[in-house]
Enzyme design. Structure first.
Site, PDB file in Angstrom:
ATOM      1  CE  LYS A 103      -4.063  -6.804 -22.692  1.00 32.74           C
ATOM      2  NZ  LYS A 103      -4.650  -5.486 -23.054  1.00 32.74           N
ATOM      3  CG  HIS A 105      -4.711  -9.540 -19.649  1.00 37.77           C
ATOM      4  ND1 HIS A 105      -3.342  -9.760 -19.759  1.00 37.77           N
ATOM      5  CD2 HIS A 105      -4.854  -8.190 -19.525  1.00 37.77           C
ATOM      6  CE1 HIS A 105      -2.709  -8.611 -19.682  1.00 37.77           C
ATOM      7  NE2 HIS A 105      -3.598  -7.635 -19.543  1.00 37.77           N
TER       8      HIS A 105
END
Length: 218
Positions: A103, A105
């Site tokens: 991921k 963000h």
């Protein structure tokens, strides 16, 4: 065979986790039976599975606090259920799992849940080991954690299949990484369980023939 083993195999069969037919394992092998934790679909089933893992944990690890790691995707629910079952018996352990994609963000990273600190021990909980492929992938992922040691791996079923050599995949993994690999039952327990009912003759014969070719010889 111990009663709890028969109970576990019956549980796997009733829940649709243990199936018979023609399947392809992650290793690429064509197999006559399949163990799929992804077929556990109810709260009662996953809770029961967690209880079996907790029983195995206490038998092999004792009351020692470790961190449970459930590899995505099937290992996630196993880790959660096992942690809940252990907590009900007085042992509160943290757990975490990985994302298939990092991921970029929010909190970011590849791990979700508790991230082990230096010096902590991790116990991997998986559904099954066939050729050891999935465990090696997990070890590659966990290698990003500094000074974190894998203490053991628990699986539902030891398929007793050879890995890269004539040794069993579980034995190879144990020797390669230096930690024990435990299972609740093995394929020979399943054969013994099936042989009690004449309707299972064909499945028993297919599994035995498969093991003649792919079974561990050492």
């Amino acid at each position: 065979m111990e009663n709890y083993k028969s109970e576990f195999i019956k549980f796997l069969e009733d829940a649709g986790v243990l199936k018979f037919g023609d399947f392809t394992a992650k290793s690429g092998r064509k197999i006559p039976y399949f163990i799929n934790a992804g077929d556990i679909k109810t709260g009662e089933q996953i809770a029961k599975l967690g209880e079996f893992y907790a029983k195995a944990y206490f038998e092999k690890v004792g009351n020692k606090r470790t961190v449970l790691y459930g590899p995505a995707y099937k290992g996630i629910s196993i880790a959660v259920a096992s942690a809940v079952a252990l907590s009900k018996e007085g042992l509160d352990v943290p757990f975490f799992f990985n994302r298939k994609e990092v991921k970029d963000h929010g909190e970011g990273g590849i791990f979700v849940g508790y991230v082990p600190k230096e010096g902590e021990e991790v116990v991997i909980v998986e559904d099954v080991i066939t050729a050891g492929t999935a465990i090696r992938e997990s070890m590659a992922i966990l290698s990003s954690l500094k000074d974190v040691k894998v203490a053991a791996t628990f699986v539902m079923v030891d398929r007793k299949e050879k890995g890269k050599t004539e040794k069993s995949a579980m034995q190879e993994v144990s020797e390669e990484f230096g930690f024990p690999v435990y299972s609740v039952v093995d394929v020979y327990d399943i054969i013994e369980y099936l042989e009690k009912d004449p309707k299972n003759v064909e499945n028993v014969e297919r599994i035995k023939k498969y093991l003649e070719v792919n079974g561990a010889k050492a």
